[in-house]
Motif scaffolding. Structure first.
Motif, PDB file in Angstrom:
ATOM      1  N   THR A   1      47.768  55.669  53.862  1.00  0.00           N
ATOM      2  CA  THR A   1      46.388  54.695  53.368  1.00  0.00           C
ATOM      3  C   THR A   1      45.909  54.072  52.882  1.00  0.00           C
ATOM      4  OG1 THR A   1      47.078  55.561  50.707  1.00  0.00           O
ATOM      5  CG2 THR A   1      46.661  57.501  52.332  1.00  0.00           C
ATOM      6  N   PRO A   2      45.350  53.066  53.589  1.00  0.00           N
ATOM      7  CA  PRO A   2      45.183  51.548  52.835  1.00  0.00           C
ATOM      8  C   PRO A   2      44.639  51.166  51.813  1.00  0.00           C
ATOM      9  CG  PRO A   2      42.860  52.005  53.561  1.00  0.00           C
ATOM     10  CD  PRO A   2      43.662  53.464  53.846  1.00  0.00           C
ATOM     11  N   PRO A   3      45.757  49.998  51.317  1.00  0.00           N
ATOM     12  CA  PRO A   3      44.898  49.785  50.067  1.00  0.00           C
ATOM     13  C   PRO A   3      43.746  49.715  49.247  1.00  0.00           C
ATOM     14  CG  PRO A   3      45.887  48.276  50.897  1.00  0.00           C
ATOM     15  CD  PRO A   3      46.132  49.111  51.719  1.00  0.00           C
ATOM     16  N   GLU A   4      43.526  49.071  48.529  1.00  0.00           N
ATOM     17  CA  GLU A   4      42.447  49.405  47.454  1.00  0.00           C
ATOM     18  C   GLU A   4      41.696  48.411  46.401  1.00  0.00           C
ATOM     19  OE1 GLU A   4      39.556  53.286  46.675  1.00  0.00           O
ATOM     20  OE2 GLU A   4      38.874  53.233  48.615  1.00  0.00           O
ATOM     21  N   ARG A   5      40.855  48.032  46.633  1.00  0.00           N
ATOM     22  CA  ARG A   5      40.501  46.869  45.477  1.00  0.00           C
ATOM     23  C   ARG A   5      39.489  48.632  43.796  1.00  0.00           C
ATOM     24  NH1 ARG A   5      36.019  46.479  43.709  1.00  0.00           N
ATOM     25  NH2 ARG A   5      35.439  45.797  44.902  1.00  0.00           N
ATOM     26  N   LYS A   6      39.986  48.268  42.880  1.00  0.00           N
ATOM     27  CA  LYS A   6      39.501  49.381  41.893  1.00  0.00           C
ATOM     28  C   LYS A   6      38.700  48.459  41.356  1.00  0.00           C
ATOM     29  CE  LYS A   6      43.224  51.239  40.189  1.00  0.00           C
ATOM     30  NZ  LYS A   6      44.318  52.079  38.984  1.00  0.00           N
ATOM     31  N   TYR A   7      39.504  47.287  40.427  1.00  0.00           N
ATOM     32  CA  TYR A   7      38.150  46.128  39.643  1.00  0.00           C
ATOM     33  C   TYR A   7      40.011  44.865  39.680  1.00  0.00           C
ATOM     34  CZ  TYR A   7      41.674  48.409  35.879  1.00  0.00           C
ATOM     35  OH  TYR A   7      42.220  48.666  34.995  1.00  0.00           O
ATOM     36  N   TYR A   8      38.870  43.814  39.058  1.00  0.00           N
ATOM     37  CA  TYR A   8      39.087  42.838  38.405  1.00  0.00           C
ATOM     38  C   TYR A   8      39.768  42.583  37.097  1.00  0.00           C
ATOM     39  CZ  TYR A   8      38.595  40.928  43.489  1.00  0.00           C
ATOM     40  OH  TYR A   8      37.947  40.865  44.467  1.00  0.00           O
ATOM     41  N   ASN A   9      40.650  42.246  36.179  1.00  0.00           N
ATOM     42  CA  ASN A   9      40.977  42.121  35.106  1.00  0.00           C
ATOM     43  C   ASN A   9      40.187  40.821  34.975  1.00  0.00           C
ATOM     44  OD1 ASN A   9      42.092  44.279  33.974  1.00  0.00           O
ATOM     45  ND2 ASN A   9      44.336  43.941  34.883  1.00  0.00           N
ATOM     46  N   LEU A  10      39.739  40.300  33.539  1.00  0.00           N
ATOM     47  CA  LEU A  10      39.142  39.112  33.225  1.00  0.00           C
ATOM     48  C   LEU A  10      39.683  38.611  32.097  1.00  0.00           C
ATOM     49  CD1 LEU A  10      35.519  40.152  33.496  1.00  0.00           C
ATOM     50  CD2 LEU A  10      37.291  38.942  35.910  1.00  0.00           C
TER      51      LEU A  10
END
Length: 271
Positions: A66-75
């Motif tokens: 499966t390809p990697p996927e961005r979940k969210y960003y830490n701010l």
């Protein structure tokens, strides 16, 4: 081609939004400040997964991933010379008032706010090699450009918490950490941040934010806004400003959204 040097942060604007990115009208719902030290935006990824099936002999008969996927960003936002309204805008903490009703501090709360968030816009400096193109004709004199461009970052954050506070013989800063979310109801936004014609007329984003996007990065010649008075939070009015023919998303008879956001009322910070 976008040439994108990022040198120094010049300005930060925080606008209160709901959990879908819709700007929220209110008495103290946006602020523009120079009182920040840094903003770190760090991706959190869903790692790629190896999919493999072995046959009865123990040999691999099916292999995929499966390809990697961005979940969210830490701010991680570090503030200096902090106005209490900014803390309240980010995490909903109650402001402490003096006998005249003026804000003098904040009181924490156990619950981490997630019902709303803030749209964070940051402007960065840095001169690019194509900031000063050679003019082809005298139409350049009609342009409102100063010849300077900025890096523009837009993201949406929620679940902000205040980090460690160390009081000692040194400078103490306030650090807020949160996570990003998609803000499709931001649309093209309530602010004029990009040029919409050859004369560098300041207008809204050309393309609305979608439900899959947590971060917008681009180069713009439109200068960042000035800090709000006292770098405090100011009233935000959406429904009473975006009226026909200046629609936010569009009108009931398929009228288009406004290219230029109407000006907000003069900012008189609410205590």
């Amino acid at each position: 081609m976008a040439v994108f040097p990022v040198v120094k942060g010049t300005r930060l604007r925080a606008t209160k939004v709901n959990s879908c990115g819709l700007p929220v009208s209110g008495n103290a719902n946006y602020a523009v400040t120079e009182g920040w030290v840094s903003l770190a935006i760090s991706p959190v990824m869903q790692e790629a997964e190896e999919l493999e099936q072995r046959n009865a002999e123990g040999r691999v008969c099916v292999a995929d991933r499966t390809p990697p996927e961005r979940k969210y960003y830490n701010l991680t936002l570090t503030l200096c010379q902090v106005n209490t309204c900014l803390i309240t805008l980010f995490n909903g903490w109650e402001q402490e008032l003096d006998w005249e009703g003026n804000a003098v501090g904040v009181r924490d709360q156990r619950r981490v706010e997630s019902d709303y968030g803030v749209a964070l816009e940051v402007w960065a400096g840095g001169k690019a090699g194509n900031d000063c193109p050679t003019p082809e004709d005298d139409s350049i004199f009609a342009s409102a450009s100063t010849g300077k461009s900025y890096g523009y970052f837009l993201t949406f954050g929620t679940e902000f918490t205040l980090g460690d506070i160390e009081i000692a013989a040194s400078v103490a800063n306030f650090t807020l950490t949160g996570i990003t979310f998609a803000g499709p109801q931001w649309g093209r936004g309530p602010w004029n941040v990009v040029p919409i014609d050859a004369d560098n007329t300041a207008g809204r984003l050309l393309t609305p934010v979608t439900d899959d996007q947590h971060l917008v990065i681009q180069r713009t010649p439109i200068a960042p806004p000035e800090p709000t008075p006292g770098e405090e939070c100011c009233p935000l009015n959406i429904g009473s400003v975006f009226t026909a023919p200046n629609f936010y998303f569009g009108g009931p008879a398929n009228e288009p959204a406004a290219d230029v956001a109407p000006a907000q009322d003069a900012c008189v910070p609410t205590p």
